[in-house]
Design a protein around this motif. Structure first.
Motif, PDB file in Angstrom:
ATOM      1  N   ASN A 346       0.831  -1.209   0.000  1.00 34.10           N
ATOM      2  CA  ASN A 346       0.000   0.000   0.000  1.00 34.10           C
ATOM      3  C   ASN A 346       0.863   1.255   0.000  1.00 34.10           C
ATOM      4  O   ASN A 346       0.529   2.258  -0.653  1.00 34.10           O
ATOM      5  N   THR A 347       1.964   1.216   0.743  1.00 29.37           N
ATOM      6  CA  THR A 347       2.867   2.370   0.796  1.00 29.37           C
ATOM      7  C   THR A 347       3.491   2.627  -0.574  1.00 29.37           C
ATOM      8  O   THR A 347       3.545   3.772  -1.043  1.00 29.37           O
ATOM      9  N   LEU A 348       3.966   1.575  -1.239  1.00 28.72           N
ATOM     10  CA  LEU A 348       4.542   1.743  -2.575  1.00 28.72           C
ATOM     11  C   LEU A 348       3.504   2.267  -3.555  1.00 28.72           C
ATOM     12  O   LEU A 348       3.805   3.131  -4.397  1.00 28.72           O
ATOM     13  N   ALA A 349       2.283   1.764  -3.456  1.00 23.45           N
ATOM     14  CA  ALA A 349       1.230   2.160  -4.393  1.00 23.45           C
ATOM     15  C   ALA A 349       0.823   3.620  -4.234  1.00 23.45           C
ATOM     16  O   ALA A 349       0.253   4.207  -5.163  1.00 23.45           O
ATOM     17  N   HIS A 350       1.106   4.203  -3.063  1.00 25.68           N
ATOM     18  CA  HIS A 350       0.699   5.584  -2.794  1.00 25.68           C
ATOM     19  C   HIS A 350       1.909   6.475  -2.525  1.00 25.68           C
ATOM     20  O   HIS A 350       1.835   7.409  -1.730  1.00 25.68           O
ATOM     21  N   LYS A 351       2.996   6.173  -3.202  1.00 35.94           N
ATOM     22  CA  LYS A 351       4.234   6.931  -2.969  1.00 35.94           C
ATOM     23  C   LYS A 351       4.015   8.430  -3.163  1.00 35.94           C
ATOM     24  O   LYS A 351       4.425   9.236  -2.311  1.00 35.94           O
ATOM     25  N   ASP A 352       3.410   8.824  -4.253  1.00 34.04           N
ATOM     26  CA  ASP A 352       3.268  10.259  -4.548  1.00 34.04           C
ATOM     27  C   ASP A 352       2.462  10.966  -3.457  1.00 34.04           C
ATOM     28  O   ASP A 352       2.791  12.106  -3.074  1.00 34.04           O
ATOM     29  N   GLU A 353       1.419  10.307  -2.953  1.00 41.99           N
ATOM     30  CA  GLU A 353       0.615  10.921  -1.896  1.00 41.99           C
ATOM     31  C   GLU A 353       1.426  11.098  -0.616  1.00 41.99           C
ATOM     32  O   GLU A 353       1.343  12.135   0.047  1.00 41.99           O
ATOM     33  N   ILE A 354       2.215  10.082  -0.275  1.00 41.91           N
ATOM     34  CA  ILE A 354       3.000  10.147   0.960  1.00 41.91           C
ATOM     35  C   ILE A 354       4.106  11.191   0.838  1.00 41.91           C
ATOM     36  O   ILE A 354       4.337  11.974   1.770  1.00 41.91           O
ATOM     37  N   VAL A 355       4.759  11.227  -0.300  1.00 42.49           N
ATOM     38  CA  VAL A 355       5.788  12.248  -0.516  1.00 42.49           C
ATOM     39  C   VAL A 355       5.166  13.640  -0.459  1.00 42.49           C
ATOM     40  O   VAL A 355       5.747  14.585   0.088  1.00 42.49           O
ATOM     41  N   GLY A 356       3.951  13.771  -1.010  1.00 39.42           N
ATOM     42  CA  GLY A 356       3.261  15.054  -0.946  1.00 39.42           C
ATOM     43  C   GLY A 356       2.910  15.462   0.469  1.00 39.42           C
ATOM     44  O   GLY A 356       2.993  16.650   0.831  1.00 39.42           O
ATOM     45  N   LEU A 357       2.513  14.490   1.297  1.00 35.46           N
ATOM     46  CA  LEU A 357       2.192  14.774   2.692  1.00 35.46           C
ATOM     47  C   LEU A 357       3.437  15.089   3.498  1.00 35.46           C
ATOM     48  O   LEU A 357       3.427  15.977   4.366  1.00 35.46           O
ATOM     49  N   LYS A 358       4.504  14.342   3.233  1.00 34.84           N
ATOM     50  CA  LYS A 358       5.752  14.458   4.001  1.00 34.84           C
ATOM     51  C   LYS A 358       6.854  14.952   3.074  1.00 34.84           C
ATOM     52  O   LYS A 358       6.869  16.099   2.694  1.00 34.84           O
ATOM     53  N   ASP A 359       7.761  14.076   2.714  1.00 27.06           N
ATOM     54  CA  ASP A 359       8.782  14.364   1.718  1.00 27.06           C
ATOM     55  C   ASP A 359       9.438  13.058   1.309  1.00 27.06           C
ATOM     56  O   ASP A 359       9.108  11.991   1.822  1.00 27.06           O
ATOM     57  N   GLU A 360      10.388  13.129   0.387  1.00 27.38           N
ATOM     58  CA  GLU A 360      11.023  11.929  -0.143  1.00 27.38           C
ATOM     59  C   GLU A 360      11.806  11.188   0.941  1.00 27.38           C
ATOM     60  O   GLU A 360      11.804   9.953   0.998  1.00 27.38           O
ATOM     61  N   ARG A 361      12.483  11.928   1.802  1.00 31.34           N
ATOM     62  CA  ARG A 361      13.276  11.280   2.855  1.00 31.34           C
ATOM     63  C   ARG A 361      12.382  10.510   3.818  1.00 31.34           C
ATOM     64  O   ARG A 361      12.705   9.394   4.242  1.00 31.34           O
ATOM     65  N   PHE A 362      11.247  11.106   4.193  1.00 31.68           N
ATOM     66  CA  PHE A 362      10.306  10.409   5.072  1.00 31.68           C
ATOM     67  C   PHE A 362       9.809   9.138   4.402  1.00 31.68           C
ATOM     68  O   PHE A 362       9.720   8.081   5.046  1.00 31.68           O
ATOM     69  N   TYR A 363       9.478   9.225   3.115  1.00 36.68           N
ATOM     70  CA  TYR A 363       8.985   8.045   2.405  1.00 36.68           C
ATOM     71  C   TYR A 363      10.018   6.920   2.432  1.00 36.68           C
ATOM     72  O   TYR A 363       9.675   5.763   2.691  1.00 36.68           O
ATOM     73  N   ARG A 364      11.284   7.250   2.190  1.00 34.44           N
ATOM     74  CA  ARG A 364      12.319   6.212   2.218  1.00 34.44           C
ATOM     75  C   ARG A 364      12.486   5.653   3.629  1.00 34.44           C
ATOM     76  O   ARG A 364      12.693   4.444   3.813  1.00 34.44           O
ATOM     77  N   MET A 365      12.391   6.527   4.634  1.00 27.24           N
ATOM     78  CA  MET A 365      12.465   6.060   6.019  1.00 27.24           C
ATOM     79  C   MET A 365      11.334   5.082   6.313  1.00 27.24           C
ATOM     80  O   MET A 365      11.539   4.029   6.931  1.00 27.24           O
ATOM     81  N   TRP A 366      10.133   5.398   5.863  1.00 29.67           N
ATOM     82  CA  TRP A 366       8.959   4.568   6.154  1.00 29.67           C
ATOM     83  C   TRP A 366       9.080   3.216   5.461  1.00 29.67           C
ATOM     84  O   TRP A 366       8.742   2.181   6.049  1.00 29.67           O
ATOM     85  N   THR A 367       9.546   3.194   4.221  1.00 28.89           N
ATOM     86  CA  THR A 367       9.708   1.913   3.537  1.00 28.89           C
ATOM     87  C   THR A 367      10.805   1.082   4.193  1.00 28.89           C
ATOM     88  O   THR A 367      10.689  -0.148   4.270  1.00 28.89           O
TER      89      THR A 367
END
Length: 415
Positions: A346-367
């Motif tokens: 689900n996280t991979l499928a919604h990468k753009d939304e999560i990056v938009g909410l947070k940022d790219e670094r947060f997304y990589r941390m979460w994955t």
């Protein structure tokens, strides 16, 4: 030979890891093996490689988060799985990334970090849970269950498995209409609302998260159970001082991991004091297979400050001091691994939304967090325990048959 070669050549034997250094030099570790990933990574700086040498887990996470380690074949889930699969806990292997001194330091840091006084507990909860409900809506199930689901069938959806988890737990509580139930660490209210609907009980859910509290209250009102389900922002220790002997049943799902090793005795004493003489409690918690250990630096720093995954021996020893009787223990060995793989997808499928909410670094941390957790449950030393406690030996039926009967009935109602 790169500075990582001694470590990687010792660890990677099955599967294949291709490493490209910042100077373009390529090194290959392991042998292609069915069932094992093949991953290729590239370092953009020697700093990223040095980070891993100094602290392999935290260093790898930060190098990945900061773009100093890029994954060019596979993904972070496969990279972490490759390392863990080569060092499976249940075959006696160990990812030897630290010597005895380093392990002792981690043990001490974990114990100090988990001295969770009230103000510290509130700030630790805010660190992880008050980062916005929208993030959790994105990758969790529809009911926002942020804990291990229950998979009686492999072909279930995440929503179905989380519903099955709630029903499974409800059956173990031996509920009766009109009982007063306490949900310690109630999340966004899904468990409390479900119990009220299934068994016509009154539920108080408590949390230390402002974000969770607000949404839980909204959801109870929308579900039409606000007259029987309340939520409150309060520490379990303060509630125990106020509501002694009030609750017929206590449920706690995914909260005990945040209590801290130094507070296990306090937690169980509070629970015992909150229950009636015939009270029953169901504790659902991540658990450590084998002996007590420590929390890794990445988790302490970025994910769950103050948290600690207990060994079963620690949990039971703490409960014994409050004369709670352990009436049932179930070990969920791979259920959380399946849950985490759904969250990761689900996280991979919604990468753009999560990056938009947070940022790219947060997304990589979460994955990285989800990948590391998945590997820990698939190949490492983590599982889940559901432990049933009672204050009186007469509080429950003599056999476990009532659980299956209640679960079947609740399943029909829930579906």
């Amino acid at each position: 030979m790169s500075i990582l070669s001694p470590f990687l050549s010792r660890v990677i034997h099955k599967g294949r890891l291709t490493v490209t250094g910042p100077d373009g030099a390529v090194e290959i570790y392991g042998t292609p093996t069915p069932g094992f990933p093949e991953v290729a990574i590239r370092f953009t700086s020697r700093k990223g490689m040095r980070r891993i040498i100094l602290d392999p887990r935290l260093g790898a996470a930060e190098a990945f988060m900061d773009g100093e380690m890029l994954i060019e074949q596979g993904d972070i889930m496969e990279l972490v799985a490759l390392l863990r699969m080569n060092t499976p806990w249940d075959r006696g292997a160990k990812l030897k990334d630290k010597g005895p001194v380093g392990e002792a330091v981690d043990w001490v840091k974990t114990r100090i970090d988990s001295i969770n006084r009230r103000s510290r507990s509130r700030s630790n909860v805010a660190h992880h849970y008050d980062i916005g409900n929208e993030l959790y809506r994105i990758f969790l199930d529809a009911d926002m269950q942020y804990s291990c689901a229950y998979w009686p069938r492999d072909d279930m959806t995440l929503d179905e498995a989380q519903e099955a988890k709630k029903v499974h737990i409800a059956a173990k509580l031996a509920l009766a209409p009109g009982q007063r139930v306490l949900d310690i660490g109630c999340g966004w209210g899904g468990m409390a609302i479900t119990l009220a609907k299934l068994a016509d009980v009154e539920v108080l859910g408590i949390t230390l998260s402002h974000e969770q509290l607000a949404l839980a209250q909204e959801r109870a009102a929308a579900a039409g159970v606000a007259d029987r389900v309340r939520f409150e922002l309060i520490d379990y220790r303060d509630l125990a001082a106020r509501e002694a002997g009030r609750f017929d049943r206590i449920v706690s799902v995914g909260m005990f991991e945040h209590v801290g090793a130094r507070n296990f005795d306090i937690f169980f004493r509070a629970c015992a004091n909150l229950m009636t003489a015939d009270g029953v409690m169901l504790l659902h918690t991540i658990g450590r297979f084998g002996k007590p250990g420590s929390t890794d630096a990445f988790t302490r720093k970025y994910i769950f400050p103050g948290g600690y995954i207990p060994a079963l021996s620690e949990t039971l020893a703490a409960s014994e001091k409050s004369r709670l009787i352990v009436t049932d223990v179930e070990t969920l060995r791979l259920h959380y691994a399946k849950t985490l793989r759904h969250w990761y997808a689900n996280t991979l499928a919604h990468k753009d939304e999560i990056v938009g909410l947070k940022d790219e670094r947060f997304y990589r941390m979460w994955t990285f967090y989800l990948a590391g957790a998945t590997a820990a449950f698939e190949s490492g030393g983590m599982g889940n325990y559901q432990i049933q406690f009672a204050r009186s030996r007469h509080a429950l039926p003599l056999t476990r048959d009532y659980m299956a009967a209640a679960e079947a009935g609740y399943t029909r109602v829930a579906t």
